[in-house]
Structures are given as C-alpha cells and as structure tokens.
Design an enzyme around this catalytic site. Sequence first.
Site, PDB file in Angstrom:
ATOM      1  N   ASP A  77      -4.786  -5.689  -0.901  1.00 25.47           N
ATOM      2  CA  ASP A  77      -6.408  -5.464  -0.854  1.00 25.47           C
ATOM      3  C   ASP A  77      -7.043  -6.548  -1.934  1.00 25.47           C
ATOM      4  O   ASP A  77      -6.165  -7.056  -2.680  1.00 25.47           O
ATOM      5  CB  ASP A  77      -6.850  -4.015  -1.141  1.00 25.47           C
ATOM      6  CG  ASP A  77      -8.225  -3.666  -0.903  1.00 25.47           C
ATOM      7  OD1 ASP A  77      -8.996  -4.499  -0.854  1.00 25.47           O
ATOM      8  OD2 ASP A  77      -8.381  -2.470  -0.871  1.00 25.47           O
TER       9      ASP A  77
HETATM   10  C1  BGC Z   1     -11.867  -3.052  -0.033  1.00 23.20           C
HETATM   11  C2  BGC Z   1     -11.216  -3.403   1.454  1.00 23.20           C
HETATM   12  C3  BGC Z   1     -11.964  -4.758   1.660  1.00 23.20           C
HETATM   13  C4  BGC Z   1     -12.110  -5.856   0.808  1.00 23.20           C
HETATM   14  C5  BGC Z   1     -12.780  -7.179   1.222  1.00 23.20           C
HETATM   15  C6  BGC Z   1     -11.930  -4.057  -0.912  1.00 23.20           C
HETATM   16  O1  BGC Z   1     -12.763  -3.739  -2.255  1.00 23.20           O
HETATM   17  O2  BGC Z   1     -10.969  -1.891  -0.440  1.00 23.20           O
HETATM   18  O3  BGC Z   1     -11.257  -2.487   2.130  1.00 23.20           O
HETATM   19  O4  BGC Z   1     -11.456  -5.262   3.036  1.00 23.20           O
HETATM   20  O5  BGC Z   1     -12.408  -5.383  -0.608  1.00 23.20           O
HETATM   21  O6  BGC Z   1     -14.058  -6.878   1.215  1.00 23.20           O
END
Ligand code: BGC
Length: 796
Positions: free
Chosen positions: A229
């Site tokens: 993530d």
């Molecule tokens: C989120 C993800 C997301 C990523 C990119 C993170 O803060 O948990 O679900 O895909 O950011 O934006």
Amino acid sequence: MKHQETISNMTLEQKIALCSGQSFWETKEFTEFSIPSLFLSDGPHGLRKQEGEEDHLGLNASVATTCFPTASAVSATWDVELIAKMGEAIGKEAVKLGVNIVLGPGTNMKRNPLCGRNFEYFSEDPFLSGKLSAAWINGCQSTGTGVSLKHFALNNQELKRMTTDVIVDERAMREYYLPTFEIAVKEAKPTTLMCAYNKIEGTYCSDNRRLLHDILREEWGFDGVVMTDWGAMNDRVEAFKAGLDLEMPSSKGSFDEIVKEAVENGILDESDIDQCVDRLLTLIERTTSQKSEAVPENIFEDNHELARHIAQSSGVLLKNNDILPLKKGVNVAVIGKLAESPRYQGSGSSQVTPTKLVSLLDGVKSYTKDVSFAEGYTIEDNVEQDIHDKAVTVAKKADVVIFCLGLTDIFESEGFDRTHMRIPENQIQLLHAIAEVNPNIVIVVVGGSAIEMPWEKKGKAILHMQLSGQAGGQAAADLLFGAVNPSGKLTETYPMTYEDVVNSRYYQENPRQTPYLESMYCGYRYFTSANKKVRYPFGYGLSYTSFDYSEMKIQRSNKGEMTVTATIENTGQRAGHEVVQLYISPQTDGVYRPKRELKGFAKLYLEPGESKEIAIELDTRSFAIYDDKQSDWVVESGAYLLQLGANCEDIRLEENIKVDGVKPVRSDCSDWYYTLQGEPTKEDFLTIHEPYPEYVPKTKGSYDLSNSINEMKETSLVCKLIYKGIEKRIAMQTGGEVDYKNPEFKMLMDTSSNLPLKKMPLLAPDQMSFPVVHFILDTANGQLWQGLKRLLKKEV
Ligand code: BGC
C-alpha cells in the site's frame, strides 16, 4: 524462471531499482531491456487517474471517469454478473486512459461498523465478499487491465492503520478474515495484490513471510505481484525475503543501498530479488496488451447507464407500509440538503471525479413535475432555525414527503474511524418535526456503512441507497416510483445500537494493539449465535412483490460435493428479483463455531406467478473448520442443517443431513466462545490464543520511528511546532482555516499527524527526509545534540 535471460543481463542495482516505483503512480522503465513503465490508478468504484499533482487521499484533481456505487452498495446487488460488468467497465475506462492497473477491489471484512472505510468494502461475510471480489476482478482483467486486490490483510480499522498490531487467533484468521482473499485469489487470479499497512502478530504485512509467501503463494498458489500500500514498506530487506515484489510509491531509492549491502553481506539472497523481478516482468507482459479495440466510442454514456442500473439493483427497501411505489405525477416535497447535493461516494483515495451527477431531486423531477424542495438542514450539523422551519412548512403542504438523510463526509472517510453510529443530530430533529405535520414520509438513506436508526418509525417507507455513485439519484427515483422493483439486500447487519456490537467497547481501546477477542464472531455470526435482536439482519431487503420457497432437495456426489435445489415462486403482482441465501448450521457439538454461515446464494428474476428452480453447489470446504493443531481444514462428522433463507433470520426451508469426517471434539477453551454471553475478555481470549506481550505506549526517551507527531507533541516542543506547521499547511490547502469540522481538513490532519515518523519520507519525500526524521526523533527523546550531530552527518 521465465525471464532468466533479461534478469541475468541486469545488474544488482538495476534489479533492486525495478522493485520500487518510478513516481507516485508509475513503475520504472528500462529502455535498454525493453521494460516499459506501468501506470497505476486508484479504484475501486471508478478510476482516479491523476495527471497533475498526485496524492493518495483523493485531494488533487483527477480526470473525469464514471463513478459507480461504492463496494458496500454494490454488494447489496448480490449479483456476480453485474459486478463483473462493473469491473469490465472500469477496465475499459482504464484502457482508454492508459492505466495498466486499477488499485482495487478492497475486500477487507467489516469487523466493526465504525471503521471509516467500510464503504469501500463489500461485506461482513467472507464468502459473499470473496465471490463478489472474484467477479469484479474477472471482469476487469478480461479487458487486459490489471487489478490490485487490497488490503492484505486484517486492515479492519482506519484508526492508526499504519501501526496497529492485530492479535488474532488462527481460526478467526483462517475462517473469517482470509477466505475473502483466498476465494478471490483462487477464482480470479488477480495480477497483483496490495499488502496492508498494519502489523499482524507483531510483524508488518510488508515483511510478513508467513502471510505473503507461506499462505498466499504456497497454499493458495498466487503467482502475481505483491505491492505495498502507499508507503506501507517497513523493512525492504525483510520484505524481499517475504516475497514483496514492488514498493509503491517511489521512495526515491531510499532503501536501495541497504538492500545492496544486505546482498553483499549474505543477509539477503540475490535470488529472492530475481524472483521479484521475474514476477514483475510477467506482470508487465500481462498488463501491457490491453484491448483498446474493445473500448466503445461512447464508453462514458454507456457506463453512466450501467452505473444507474447497478445503483437500482443495490437499493435496499427496508420498510414499506403501503406507500411505495409512488404514483407518477404525485405531489411531493423533497426535503434534505443531501437530496440536492448528493453524497454518492466516500472521501479518500477512492474518490473519483464523475462524468455526470444526478441528484435525488433531479431524479424525482423526472417522474413528477409537482415537486417542492427545501434543504431543511445543513451538512455541517448545526440547526439553522429558518432553514428547518421552511422545510416543515413545505412538508406540511405535500401529499408525500421524500426525506433524504444520512451520513455526511465528516462522519465517514478513509483515514479516520467514526466515533458513533448516529446520523447528524440536525437531520433527526427535522425528521421528528416533519413527522408532526405529515405522516406520509418516505425516507431515503445515504451513507456507506451501518447506522443506528431509532427514528425508523417516522418513515412509512425507507429506501437505503448507500453511496450510490453518479447516477444514484436517478436510480433512487426509479425505485421510489416503481419503474424498477427493489431487489437489493443488506450485506451487513444493522444493529439496534452500537453497544450491541460484540467488540464495541474495546474496538478502539488501544489502537496500537488490537486483540480480536471475539474471534470469528463478527456481524451476523455474532448476532444470530448470541440470539441478539437487530434492527435489520444481514441479507434483509424487501420487494414490491413476494416470493415463496418450496421443494428443497439435496443431491450428493461421492466426493462430498452436493447440490441444493429449491423452487422459488413469485406470488405477487409484479416482476422482480429474489436473492436466495444458503446457510449451513452445524449440529455436531464439536468445536465452537457460529450458529449459521453463508455458503451459497442465487439471484433470480421472476415474472408474476412464475416459478423457477435454483441450484446451489456446496463442497467439503463449505463444512470445514480450520484445525490449528494440524494446520489444515477438516470436516467434523455429524449433522448439519442446510437452510435456505430470504435473510439470515428468515429461514424458509431447511434439511438436516449427515456428513462424514473427523470425530467432533469440544474445544478446550473458555465457555464464552460457546455461549457468547456478555463480552469476551482477555482471559477468555488467552484460552484460544498464546500469551502476547502487551503494547505499552512509548514515552519521552523511548519513542521510536513508529511514533507520530501527534503522539509526541505533548512532550516535545519540536513536535508541537511541527504539528502546528502541519495544521497551517493543511488549512492553506483546504480553504484557509484550521477547521476540524471541515471533512477534508480533518481527514488530512488525521492522516498526516498520525503518520509514523518512518513513513513521512516515503509519503512526503519533498517535505521530509530520513536524516530530518531521525533528528525529530532524537529531539523528541530529549537528545537535541545527538540529533543535530546526526543531522549534520546525514545519518539515517
Ligand atoms: C490506500 C490505498 C490506495 C493508495 C493509493 C492508500 O492510502 O490505502 O487503498 O490504493 O493509498 O492512493
């Protein structure tokens, strides 16, 4: 290895570099090896492609794309074919916009209704959630676009999501939290999977070899890429060992030197890196031959209609005392700010810029011209008497009041959890006032997660639209006026009060360490087993017609598989869809387990008077429990009730069958897991889980890189000043004021000030570097001089 030749031509440095992003959304390109860069964009209910300034919280602009209903709404369709179409539609928009991988779907379990991101997840049931995720993935990947199944695993709260340590017993993990991922991995082979921010049993998901290698790859056969993530990387060397292929976004080479040294010192095997490179090269092959010819010219028009259709199918009719459907042309008062300024998606990384937007008010106007409107309440949750009074006057004169209420952005978002399950007080006050002057109230609810509804009696009918996407207002009107017959059914329980939720008291007790004392008893698994009354059960939803269930039969094969059939008849006056649910209720008197678990479902369409047969397949896994001593799935011998229901509390037909397997043995654990009386305690939990060291909050002198500015600001002047600086900067970005009632400000503040120090250079590399972070830590620990020395030497 598939790409042996290319890999052997790459230097160690090049291989390490390939395993980290190029930028916020792109992977690295190596022209000398014909390795192109991939472009990644958020999903999951539409594409958030940013072409200008980038962020992971949905703040800066993104290209207009179709905003479908969010996962919590979509799941209420229980329609795998429709969800596959949604995945395909998003995949096609990705092809059109040059996006190779869509970051979705999100398939975490809803452990507690307050999780701020529940709107982005499908259900409290792992079987349903897994099937819907698989359908979405298959649809999206049919266009050649890749996906990222997220957030693996046990990311069930937003509060301190980057540092919380989940303590969970093996059976709960295997039987409740992981199956949704397992089903999606096995049935849809996602191209990538995104590891979660949190720790499990003391180890961050990014470094967790048991999770990423033993379970995911060895047991489930996952052959795709695991990425982090955004900013979830903890220890790059351990992550390579665990099989984590890609770090996102780019950390600008922060870990490259450390990894190289680890290889040179024999701490990390170069072959571990080669494996990651090999998988990345396969990913590139799989996601760079997208089918552009499959994208129709007017894709956005088509997808708007699809979004409307999905929203129609996801609307759940909770109540109807002979008021719906409304007659065309009826005189109505539409009340509520949310009817005019719709809340149709949630805040955070999933937020897309819609191509169009239809409000409930617009939708209602397409069925009747005899409409008056009053906003009635403000989004900010303060009673403004003149607005309130005007709405009461307008409502008084109408034949029917359509009252739109629900959760506003400040109550529900990525980045923080809710603190209660109520809707804003100003809306409730207005509802009570309007009920005094007009009894014909139809309530339309919006919001992405379960709410308390003590005001339920004030509505003659209640239609729950959740967060229904850009066409949701039209879809709601289609349902209210009967152009479409409601067929959505809830995929999470609506309890009477928050206090009834099993883990309500301790859910946020110690956010840095979260023992799941209740084991697998979440959602209806708890409420049905504990015989606790709920407002609306899992699987519940009404229709304008009625259905009859009969002739349940079970055919068994030799291998333990079986087919459950039954006849469903539409006994009402209108055509409609029914969702039939198959639950298994073990009667074996063996290990503790929920009274009832969903193991199959079918959705069918019936004309008035028509009957059809449904057939639902079961296999041995449908009956199995995870034996943590043998580390395997086993079926206990004995009796099982197979139950066909219209929801988990409305069982229409059942059959008792005998299944062969291992001898049932009662679990040697606290009675709580059998009786579910009262609240589980740590002592109970320690009878199903090994003892674990309690997390003790750090204090000045012992702070480490997992602490955040927020945690240290009370004891450190430097952190206090930085906190104030962050407040100022965010205020500038969000309208100039320090305003904790502004949802965007709150989300940003919560996320930024709670970011562990270690993550700051990864997510805000332009504002923070590792030497500065060490300096902050040293000063917060009262060691200013050491901090300054290290800063000058640029130590990390
Ligand atoms: C989120 C993800 C997301 C990523 C990119 C993170 O803060 O948990 O679900 O895909 O950011 O934006």
